[in-house]
Write an enzyme that holds these catalytic residues in place. Structure first.
Site, PDB file in Angstrom:
ATOM      1  N   GLY A   1      -3.225  10.140 -11.513  1.00 21.38           N
ATOM      2  CA  GLY A   1      -2.326   9.505 -12.479  1.00 21.38           C
ATOM      3  C   GLY A   1      -1.467   8.511 -11.735  1.00 21.38           C
ATOM      4  O   GLY A   1      -1.858   7.994 -10.689  1.00 21.38           O
TER       5      GLY A   1
ATOM      6  N   PHE B   1      -7.942  12.408   0.042  1.00 25.22           N
ATOM      7  CA  PHE B   1      -8.257  12.174  -1.372  1.00 25.22           C
ATOM      8  C   PHE B   1      -9.535  12.867  -1.818  1.00 25.22           C
ATOM      9  O   PHE B   1     -10.318  12.327  -2.568  1.00 25.22           O
ATOM     10  CB  PHE B   1      -8.291  10.664  -1.664  1.00 25.22           C
TER      11      PHE B   1
ATOM     12  N   PHE C   1       0.817  -1.213   0.000  1.00 23.32           N
ATOM     13  CA  PHE C   1       0.000   0.000   0.000  1.00 23.32           C
ATOM     14  C   PHE C   1       0.855   1.270   0.000  1.00 23.32           C
ATOM     15  O   PHE C   1       0.345   2.355   0.218  1.00 23.32           O
ATOM     16  CB  PHE C   1      -0.949   0.007   1.210  1.00 23.32           C
TER      17      PHE C   1
ATOM     18  N   CYS D   1      -0.498   3.324 -10.509  1.00 18.50           N
ATOM     19  CA  CYS D   1      -1.454   2.432  -9.832  1.00 18.50           C
ATOM     20  C   CYS D   1      -2.923   2.738 -10.116  1.00 18.50           C
ATOM     21  O   CYS D   1      -3.642   1.878 -10.610  1.00 18.50           O
ATOM     22  CB  CYS D   1      -1.188   2.456  -8.338  1.00 18.50           C
TER      23      CYS D   1
ATOM     24  N   ARG E   1       4.520   7.762 -15.089  1.00 16.51           N
ATOM     25  CA  ARG E   1       3.517   6.841 -15.619  1.00 16.51           C
ATOM     26  C   ARG E   1       2.112   7.434 -15.444  1.00 16.51           C
ATOM     27  O   ARG E   1       1.738   7.812 -14.344  1.00 16.51           O
ATOM     28  CB  ARG E   1       3.647   5.469 -14.936  1.00 16.51           C
TER      29      ARG E   1
HETATM   30  N1  LIG Z   1       4.675   2.133  -7.697  1.00  7.68           N
HETATM   31  C1  LIG Z   1       3.816   2.119  -6.688  1.00  7.68           C
HETATM   32  O1  LIG Z   1       3.572   3.140  -6.036  1.00  7.68           O
HETATM   33  C2  LIG Z   1       3.120   0.843  -6.286  1.00  7.68           C
HETATM   34  C3  LIG Z   1       2.492   0.770  -5.033  1.00  7.68           C
HETATM   35  C4  LIG Z   1       1.878  -0.434  -4.665  1.00  7.68           C
HETATM   36  C5  LIG Z   1       1.885  -1.503  -5.534  1.00  7.68           C
HETATM   37  N2  LIG Z   1       2.478  -1.393  -6.756  1.00  7.68           N
HETATM   38  C6  LIG Z   1       2.496  -2.581  -7.620  1.00  7.68           C
HETATM   39  O2  LIG Z   1       3.769  -3.212  -7.483  1.00  7.68           O
HETATM   40  C7  LIG Z   1       4.164  -3.788  -8.725  1.00  7.68           C
HETATM   41  C8  LIG Z   1       5.514  -3.225  -9.150  1.00  7.68           C
HETATM   42  O3  LIG Z   1       5.367  -1.839  -9.360  1.00  7.68           O
HETATM   43  P1  LIG Z   1       6.620  -0.878  -9.559  1.00  7.68           P
HETATM   44  O4  LIG Z   1       6.086   0.496  -9.609  1.00  7.68           O
HETATM   45  O5  LIG Z   1       7.665  -1.228  -8.552  1.00  7.68           O
HETATM   46  O6  LIG Z   1       7.102  -1.369 -11.023  1.00  7.68           O
HETATM   47  P2  LIG Z   1       8.464  -0.994 -11.785  1.00  7.68           P
HETATM   48  O7  LIG Z   1       8.143  -1.084 -13.222  1.00  7.68           O
HETATM   49  O8  LIG Z   1       9.022   0.272 -11.218  1.00  7.68           O
HETATM   50  O9  LIG Z   1       9.481  -2.157 -11.387  1.00  7.68           O
HETATM   51  C9  LIG Z   1       9.369  -3.471 -11.820  1.00  7.68           C
HETATM   52  C10 LIG Z   1      10.780  -4.033 -11.973  1.00  7.68           C
HETATM   53  O10 LIG Z   1      10.671  -5.432 -12.243  1.00  7.68           O
HETATM   54  C11 LIG Z   1      11.701  -5.784 -13.148  1.00  7.68           C
HETATM   55  N3  LIG Z   1      11.353  -7.078 -13.766  1.00  7.68           N
HETATM   56  C12 LIG Z   1      10.408  -7.353 -14.690  1.00  7.68           C
HETATM   57  N4  LIG Z   1      10.386  -8.662 -14.974  1.00  7.68           N
HETATM   58  C13 LIG Z   1      11.331  -9.253 -14.192  1.00  7.68           C
HETATM   59  C14 LIG Z   1      11.770 -10.609 -14.013  1.00  7.68           C
HETATM   60  N5  LIG Z   1      11.218 -11.626 -14.678  1.00  7.68           N
HETATM   61  N6  LIG Z   1      12.761 -10.827 -13.137  1.00  7.68           N
HETATM   62  C15 LIG Z   1      13.327  -9.804 -12.453  1.00  7.68           C
HETATM   63  N7  LIG Z   1      12.951  -8.509 -12.571  1.00  7.68           N
HETATM   64  C16 LIG Z   1      11.950  -8.241 -13.425  1.00  7.68           C
HETATM   65  C17 LIG Z   1      11.772  -4.614 -14.096  1.00  7.68           C
HETATM   66  O11 LIG Z   1      12.989  -4.567 -14.785  1.00  7.68           O
HETATM   67  C18 LIG Z   1      11.562  -3.435 -13.124  1.00  7.68           C
HETATM   68  O12 LIG Z   1      12.791  -2.927 -12.655  1.00  7.68           O
HETATM   69  C19 LIG Z   1       3.026  -3.507  -9.699  1.00  7.68           C
HETATM   70  O13 LIG Z   1       2.143  -4.579  -9.698  1.00  7.68           O
HETATM   71  C20 LIG Z   1       2.352  -2.285  -9.096  1.00  7.68           C
HETATM   72  O14 LIG Z   1       1.002  -2.184  -9.455  1.00  7.68           O
HETATM   73  C21 LIG Z   1       3.117  -0.249  -7.142  1.00  7.68           C
END
Ligand SMILES: NC(=O)c1ccc[n+]([C@@H]2O[C@H](COP(=O)([O-])OP(=O)(O)OC[C@H]3O[C@@H](n4cnc5c(N)ncnc54)[C@H](O)[C@@H]3O)[C@@H](O)[C@H]2O)c1
Length: 449
Positions: free
Chosen positions: A257, A249, A149, A260, A327
């Site tokens: 945006g 919120f 979260f 998420c 994003r």
């Molecule tokens: N960014 C946020 O604020 C947030 C908050 C909560 C949940 N999430 C969720 O968490 C997840 C990740 O989000 P993020 O923002 O960290 O994504 P991100 O794109 O910043 O990072 C993902 C990473 O995974 C790596 N990757 C992809 N395939 C791989 C594999 N097979 N082996 C090893 N590494 C691999 C990519 O190179 C990348 O560095 C998503 O499902 C997102 O919805 C994101």
């Protein structure tokens, strides 16, 4: 515990680093070699306050390492978190290909029984499918869910001092592993909720959809407020102080945006449609959000319609302050509308420039600071609420500009200071203010999300 975290993006890096600071030995894995190399040199590829310092400390204490070698990381760990991206798929819904690829790798390389923790945000039911994929692995792989979260910008604090931690497990063994990992936070009194895997998956989607819905709710009302002369900021306080509603919120602006809200609402809409459920409410949430950006751009264009070659300054590109994440940033749709109407757009963001350039290319003029961005423009539009934008010397800003229009896309500026400097102040869902005028019945600033 020895833990591998697959994916070193915003979530994987923050979770892995925080898990190390809770005393675990963590190996962060990413397929992106450049990312892993830079982490190895102590360079953090994303902007997140406090993260760089925490990584340095944990790495120096030997609890945090980075690699591209999934097999090694899986074999050295008893628990593997998967935190890879789950972006929107072109067909609708979430693209789970990266998640499944890493799950398959974990199954292939497991050399003993493992616990696989899905940290990525996944549509309800995904854990079931992951469990099916790993059931024929040589060693037992228990699949659990632990939704994240955290919010970018306050990610470390959100991880280390969470409102709640959700454990999604269908067996007592899976639950016991999650408890062991998070015991230091349990000991500090943070609330833990254990539930089935599908309920945990759905809790994450439901939380994001709820927050997006609140933003679209107040944004839709802001349009009516603008038409009838009400001030949405007063309305926000008028409703947000009701304990049943709460203040978070409910800030009108240019729309939500980030990585998420847009994708999770879209995935939920898609999943409901798959089950034949018409998503009346969530479909509306999306439409309101899209309209909000376009209406904002239209208002800016209207203010400069008499300028032969209008120049517009965009203050802020990242989807919110304290991040470099572009994003689904509202700035992109706003800028594209302005450019396609023939305006010259100049932009500045304290952290998001490099990522924004990858999306917008040569369509706009990139500037090195606020003064350069603002000079000779007919209108300034604040799109991201970076603190340094809020504390401006408005007389100085007015002296740089060719025109006089300030658009506050986050309702965060001191309107009186803007108009005192001889500028027009246009906010979202608030009465328009002329140069020199004050805001009648203003209630000032109220803290809210
Ligand atoms: N960014 C946020 O604020 C947030 C908050 C909560 C949940 N999430 C969720 O968490 C997840 C990740 O989000 P993020 O923002 O960290 O994504 P991100 O794109 O910043 O990072 C993902 C990473 O995974 C790596 N990757 C992809 N395939 C791989 C594999 N097979 N082996 C090893 N590494 C691999 C990519 O190179 C990348 O560095 C998503 O499902 C997102 O919805 C994101």
């Amino acid at each position: 515990m020895n833990i591998a975290v697959i994916g070193c993006g915003y979530v994987g890096l923050v979770s892995g680093t925080c898990l190390a600071s809770l005393g675990h030995n963590v190996i962060g894995v990413d397929v992106d070699k450049r990312r892993v190399d830079s982490l190895g040199r102590g360079e953090v590829p994303i902007y997140e306050p406090g993260l760089s310092e925490l990584i340095t400390t944990q790495a120096a204490q030997g609890r945090l390492k980075f690699t591209t070698d999934t097999a090694m990381a899986v074999q050295k760990s008893s628990t593997i978190f998967v935190a890879v991206g789950t972006p929107p798929s072109p067909a609708g819904g979430a693209d789970l290909s990266m998640l499944f690829a890493s799950v398959d790798e974990i199954a292939r390389h497991a050399n003993s029984a493992k616990t696989l923790v899905i940290k990525s945000t996944v549509p309800p039911g995904t854990g079931e499918e992951v469990a099916r994929r790993v059931k024929d692995a040589k060693h037992k792989i228990e699949v659990v869910n632990n939704p994240e979260f955290l919010r970018e910008g306050t990610a470390i604090q959100d991880f280390m001092q969470p409102d709640r931690i959700v454990f999604g497990a269908n067996t007592t063994e899976g639950l016991a592993v999650l408890r062991e990992i998070f015991q230091p936070l349990i000991d500090r009194g943070f609330a833990i909720f254990s539930m089935s895997r599908a309920s945990a998956e759905m809790s994450k989607f439901a939380a994001n959809a709820m927050l997006a819905m609140r933003i679209s709710f107040v944004n839709e009302l802001s349009m009516l407020a603008a038409n009838i002369g009400a001030d949405i900021e007063s309305v926000r306080v008028g409703i947000g102080t009701d304990k049943r509603i709460g203040p978070g919120f409910l800030k009108a602006g240019v729309g939500y945006g980030g990585s998420c809200f847009p994708k999770d609402v879209a995935a939920l809409v898609y999943q409901m449609q798959q089950f034949g459920i018409e998503p009346y409410l969530l479909g509306g949430v999306e439409k309101v959000n899209q309209r909000q950006k376009l209406v904002f751009a239209r208002r800016i264009l209207q203010s400069v319609k008499d300028c032969p070659k209008p120049q517009i300054a965009i203050w802020g590109l990242a989807f919110k302050s304290d991040t470099d994440d572009m994003r689904e940033a509202p700035s992109v749709d706003i800028i594209r509308s302005l450019v396609s109407a023939g305006a010259i757009v100049k932009a500045y963001d304290p952290q998001g420039m490099a990522n924004a350039r990858k999306i917008l290319g040569d369509a706009i003029v990139w500037t090195g600071g606020l003064d350069e961005c603002t000079r000779d423009t007919d209108a300034v539009a604040l799109v991201t609420d970076w603190p340094e934008f809020i504390t401006q010397d408005w007389k100085h800003i007015a002296s740089l500009m060719r025109g006089k229009h300030i658009f506050d896309g986050r309702n965060c500026l001191a309107s009186g200071k803007v108009t005192e400097a001889g500028l027009y102040y246009h906010a979202v869902g608030r009465p328009e203010l002329e140069p020199g005028s004050g805001r009648p019945g203003s209630m000032g600033v109220v803290a809210a999300g």
